[in-house]
Design a protein around this motif. Structure first.
Motif, PDB file in Angstrom:
ATOM      1  N   LYS A 101       0.820  -1.212   0.000  1.00  0.00           N
ATOM      2  CA  LYS A 101       0.000   0.000   0.000  1.00  0.00           C
ATOM      3  C   LYS A 101       0.855   1.264   0.000  1.00  0.00           C
ATOM      4  O   LYS A 101       0.604   2.193  -0.783  1.00  0.00           O
ATOM      5  CB  LYS A 101      -0.912  -0.002   1.225  1.00  0.00           C
ATOM      6  CG  LYS A 101      -1.793   1.228   1.344  1.00  0.00           C
ATOM      7  CD  LYS A 101      -2.685   1.158   2.571  1.00  0.00           C
ATOM      8  CE  LYS A 101      -3.559   2.407   2.707  1.00  0.00           C
ATOM      9  NZ  LYS A 101      -4.425   2.350   3.914  1.00  0.00           N
ATOM     10  N   VAL A 102       1.874   1.313   0.861  1.00  0.00           N
ATOM     11  CA  VAL A 102       2.683   2.529   1.010  1.00  0.00           C
ATOM     12  C   VAL A 102       3.658   2.696  -0.140  1.00  0.00           C
ATOM     13  O   VAL A 102       3.799   3.784  -0.711  1.00  0.00           O
ATOM     14  CB  VAL A 102       3.436   2.516   2.355  1.00  0.00           C
ATOM     15  CG1 VAL A 102       4.395   3.698   2.442  1.00  0.00           C
ATOM     16  CG2 VAL A 102       2.450   2.556   3.509  1.00  0.00           C
ATOM     17  N   ASP A 103       4.361   1.618  -0.493  1.00  0.00           N
ATOM     18  CA  ASP A 103       5.423   1.718  -1.481  1.00  0.00           C
ATOM     19  C   ASP A 103       4.977   1.329  -2.887  1.00  0.00           C
ATOM     20  O   ASP A 103       5.765   1.416  -3.829  1.00  0.00           O
ATOM     21  CB  ASP A 103       6.610   0.839  -1.063  1.00  0.00           C
ATOM     22  CG  ASP A 103       7.212   1.288   0.261  1.00  0.00           C
ATOM     23  OD1 ASP A 103       7.436   2.502   0.420  1.00  0.00           O
ATOM     24  OD2 ASP A 103       7.462   0.445   1.136  1.00  0.00           O
ATOM     25  N   GLY A 104       3.747   0.870  -3.017  1.00  0.00           N
ATOM     26  CA  GLY A 104       3.259   0.487  -4.334  1.00  0.00           C
ATOM     27  C   GLY A 104       4.000  -0.711  -4.910  1.00  0.00           C
ATOM     28  O   GLY A 104       4.140  -0.845  -6.128  1.00  0.00           O
ATOM     29  N   ALA A 105       4.478  -1.587  -4.046  1.00  0.00           N
ATOM     30  CA  ALA A 105       5.272  -2.727  -4.486  1.00  0.00           C
ATOM     31  C   ALA A 105       4.388  -3.939  -4.727  1.00  0.00           C
ATOM     32  O   ALA A 105       3.299  -4.059  -4.167  1.00  0.00           O
ATOM     33  CB  ALA A 105       6.324  -3.063  -3.439  1.00  0.00           C
ATOM     34  N   THR A 106       4.857  -4.829  -5.569  1.00  0.00           N
ATOM     35  CA  THR A 106       4.194  -6.115  -5.746  1.00  0.00           C
ATOM     36  C   THR A 106       4.801  -7.098  -4.756  1.00  0.00           C
ATOM     37  O   THR A 106       5.942  -6.941  -4.315  1.00  0.00           O
ATOM     38  CB  THR A 106       4.398  -6.637  -7.168  1.00  0.00           C
ATOM     39  OG1 THR A 106       5.810  -6.781  -7.431  1.00  0.00           O
ATOM     40  CG2 THR A 106       3.801  -5.669  -8.186  1.00  0.00           C
ATOM     41  N   ALA A 107       4.045  -8.127  -4.397  1.00  0.00           N
ATOM     42  CA  ALA A 107       4.490  -9.078  -3.370  1.00  0.00           C
ATOM     43  C   ALA A 107       5.832  -9.697  -3.726  1.00  0.00           C
ATOM     44  O   ALA A 107       6.704  -9.874  -2.867  1.00  0.00           O
ATOM     45  CB  ALA A 107       3.432 -10.161  -3.184  1.00  0.00           C
ATOM     46  N   GLY A 108       6.040 -10.011  -5.002  1.00  0.00           N
ATOM     47  CA  GLY A 108       7.273 -10.674  -5.408  1.00  0.00           C
ATOM     48  C   GLY A 108       8.499  -9.783  -5.362  1.00  0.00           C
ATOM     49  O   GLY A 108       9.633 -10.281  -5.401  1.00  0.00           O
ATOM     50  N   SER A 109       8.306  -8.456  -5.272  1.00  0.00           N
ATOM     51  CA  SER A 109       9.448  -7.536  -5.273  1.00  0.00           C
ATOM     52  C   SER A 109       9.888  -7.145  -3.866  1.00  0.00           C
ATOM     53  O   SER A 109      10.855  -6.392  -3.707  1.00  0.00           O
ATOM     54  CB  SER A 109       9.096  -6.268  -6.058  1.00  0.00           C
ATOM     55  OG  SER A 109       8.075  -5.521  -5.390  1.00  0.00           O
ATOM     56  N   ILE A 110       9.182  -7.622  -2.850  1.00  0.00           N
ATOM     57  CA  ILE A 110       9.499  -7.243  -1.462  1.00  0.00           C
ATOM     58  C   ILE A 110      10.582  -8.173  -0.919  1.00  0.00           C
ATOM     59  O   ILE A 110      10.383  -9.390  -0.852  1.00  0.00           O
ATOM     60  CB  ILE A 110       8.250  -7.309  -0.572  1.00  0.00           C
ATOM     61  CG1 ILE A 110       7.162  -6.392  -1.123  1.00  0.00           C
ATOM     62  CG2 ILE A 110       8.595  -6.928   0.865  1.00  0.00           C
ATOM     63  CD1 ILE A 110       5.840  -6.486  -0.375  1.00  0.00           C
ATOM     64  N   PRO A 111      11.737  -7.641  -0.495  1.00  0.00           N
ATOM     65  CA  PRO A 111      12.815  -8.493   0.019  1.00  0.00           C
ATOM     66  C   PRO A 111      12.482  -9.058   1.391  1.00  0.00           C
ATOM     67  O   PRO A 111      11.679  -8.483   2.137  1.00  0.00           O
ATOM     68  CB  PRO A 111      14.022  -7.535   0.083  1.00  0.00           C
ATOM     69  CG  PRO A 111      13.417  -6.181   0.204  1.00  0.00           C
ATOM     70  CD  PRO A 111      12.130  -6.223  -0.565  1.00  0.00           C
ATOM     71  N   PRO A 112      13.085 -10.182   1.753  1.00  0.00           N
ATOM     72  CA  PRO A 112      12.759 -10.843   3.034  1.00  0.00           C
ATOM     73  C   PRO A 112      12.974  -9.973   4.261  1.00  0.00           C
ATOM     74  O   PRO A 112      12.217 -10.075   5.231  1.00  0.00           O
ATOM     75  CB  PRO A 112      13.699 -12.054   3.046  1.00  0.00           C
ATOM     76  CG  PRO A 112      13.982 -12.332   1.605  1.00  0.00           C
ATOM     77  CD  PRO A 112      14.015 -10.990   0.947  1.00  0.00           C
TER      78      PRO A 112
END
Length: 207
Positions: free
Chosen positions: A120-131
Motif C-alpha cells: 500500500k505505502v510503497d506500491g510494491a508487488t508481493a514478489g518484489s518485497i525483500p525478506p
C-alpha cells in the motif's frame, strides 16, 4: 589454640587475601585498564558508536530504531527499518528474535500484514518485497536493511517529501555499505544514517 585450628585459620586468611586481591585486580584494575585503552584507541566505539544530528545525539549506528507515529504506523517521509521483535521494538534491554518457526500462524499473519502495508505505502508487488522487509532479525536491533529494501522505498519517500526520486535514489546508493573486507556478509544500508542525510536535503534536493 591447637595446630588444626591454626591451620584452618591460616586457610581462611589465605582465601580472604586471594579474594581481595582478585577483586581489586579483576573487578577494578582490569575493567578500568580495558576501558581506558578502548577510549584512547577507539573513542567513537567506546562511547557507543553514537550518531549525531544538528549537534544532538539521535541514536547509535549499531542499534536500529523505529520511524513510526505513536500508533506504530510508518511515517512515509522516512525510510523504514527492518521489523523488530525486541520488546516493543528495538528495545536494547530485550534483544531477541520472535523465536517463531516458519510455519507458525502468528508469524505468517505478521508477514502478510507487513506485506500488505508495504504494497500500500510503497506500491510494491508481493514478489518484489525483500525478506528483510517482512521478517525481524535474530537480535531485533539490526540497524541495517538491504539495498533492495531501501530502493523499494525511494518513490514513497520522495513523494512524501516532494523531492525528485532520482535524487533520493542517488542518496541511497551513496549510503550502501559494501561487504566487509570485500567478501564478508552482504551489502547493507544504515537506516538512521540514511534518514539523517535525507533530513539534510531541501525541497530542491540539495544537501
Amino acid at each position: 589454640m591447637n595446630a588444626t585450628a591454626r591451620g584452618t585459620g591460616r586457610q581462611y586468611w589465605v582465601a580472604l587475601r586471594a579474594l581481595l586481591i582478585f577483586t581489586v585486580v579483576l573487578g577494578v584494575a582490569y575493567p578500568l585498564a580495558v576501558t581506558g585503552i578502548g577510549r584512547l584507541a577507539l573513542p567513537h566505539q567506546a562511547d557507543g558508536s553514537t550518531v549525531s544530528s544538528q549537534g544532538a545525539v539521535v541514536g547509535s549506528s549499531l542499534i536500529g530504531q523505529s520511524f513510526t507515529d505513536a500508533k506504530g504506523n510508518a511515517l512515509p517521509q522516512w525510510f523504514q527499518s527492518r521489523p523488530s521483535a525486541a520488546g516493543d521494538g528495538y528495545d536494547g534491554g530485550a534483544s531477541s528474535g520472535s523465536n517463531l518457526g516458519p510455519n507458525n500462524p502468528d508469524l505468517l499473519t505478521a508477514i502478510q500484514q507487513r506485506k500488505a502495508a508495504i504494497e500500500k505505502v510503497d506500491g510494491a508487488t508481493a514478489g518484489s518485497i525483500p525478506p528483510d522487509a517482512l521478517t525481524a532479525s535474530g537480535s531485533g536491533l539490526d540497524p541495517h536493511i538491504s539495498p533492495a529494501y531501501a530502493l523499494l522505498q525511494v518513490d514513497a519517500v520522495a513523494r512524501a517529501r516532494g523531492i525528485g526520486a532520482d535524487r533520493v535514489r542517488a542518496l541511497v546508493e551513496q549510503h550502501v555499505q559494501q561487504r566487509d573486507l570485500g567478501y564478508l556478509g552482504e551489502p547493507t544500508v544504515n537506516v538512521l544514517e540514511l534518514n539523517i542525510a535525507l533530513a539534510a536535503m531541501d525541497p530542491d534536493g540539495n544537501r
